[in-house]
Design an enzyme around this catalytic site. Structure first.
Site, PDB file in Angstrom:
ATOM      1  CD  GLU A 120       3.000  -3.446  -6.397  1.00  0.00           C
ATOM      2  OE1 GLU A 120       2.608  -4.169  -7.153  1.00  0.00           O
ATOM      3  OE2 GLU A 120       3.929  -3.513  -6.505  1.00  0.00           O
ATOM      4  CD  GLU A 161       5.209  -8.984  -9.757  1.00  0.00           C
ATOM      5  OE1 GLU A 161       5.468  -8.185  -8.749  1.00  0.00           O
ATOM      6  OE2 GLU A 161       5.121  -8.899 -11.623  1.00  0.00           O
ATOM      7  CD  GLU A 164       9.605 -11.894   2.427  1.00  0.00           C
ATOM      8  OE1 GLU A 164       8.740 -12.897   2.048  1.00  0.00           O
ATOM      9  OE2 GLU A 164       9.661 -10.853   1.825  1.00  0.00           O
TER      10      GLU A 164
END
Length: 107
Positions: free
Chosen positions: A40, A49, A26
């Site tokens: 990752e 996450e 972002e």
């Protein structure tokens, strides 16, 4: 991983054709679309996450037509099992952790 990738790029004489960036999808601005995205993003069990949104944003925003993402897929395998003994062993600790009475918190 970005630092290792930079070392590999330099060690293999690819600095002129490879640029390694590190940051949140972002927040990164690129001058043009790219051929390869390496991320990752899986977190724990592909779920925690919740990085999928960031990966899809990066793909849609920065990946050239015909480009590739690494990793490009993942799978999650669940196996139902019973582990009552293990669960009891781990949870019994919380009945009196370190010998202290925490019963007001168990409601």
């Amino acid at each position: 991983m970005a630092e290792y990738t930079r070392q590999l790029v330099k060690q293999n004489g690819c600095e002129e054709v490879v640029t390694v960036l590190q940051g949140r999808a972002e927040e990164i601005d690129l001058p043009e679309r790219v051929d390869v995205l390496v991320a990752e993003w899986m977190g724990n069990c592909l779920l925690f996450e919740f990085m999928v949104e960031s990966v899809l944003l990066a793909r849609d925003r920065w990946l050239k037509e015909g480009g590739v993402m690494w990793p490009s897929s993942a799978s999650l395998t669940l196996v139902p099992c019973q582990a009552n003994g293990y669960y009891a062993e781990k949870m019994d600790f919380w009945e009196q952790p370190y010998g202290l009475d925490f019963t007001p918190l168990q409601k």
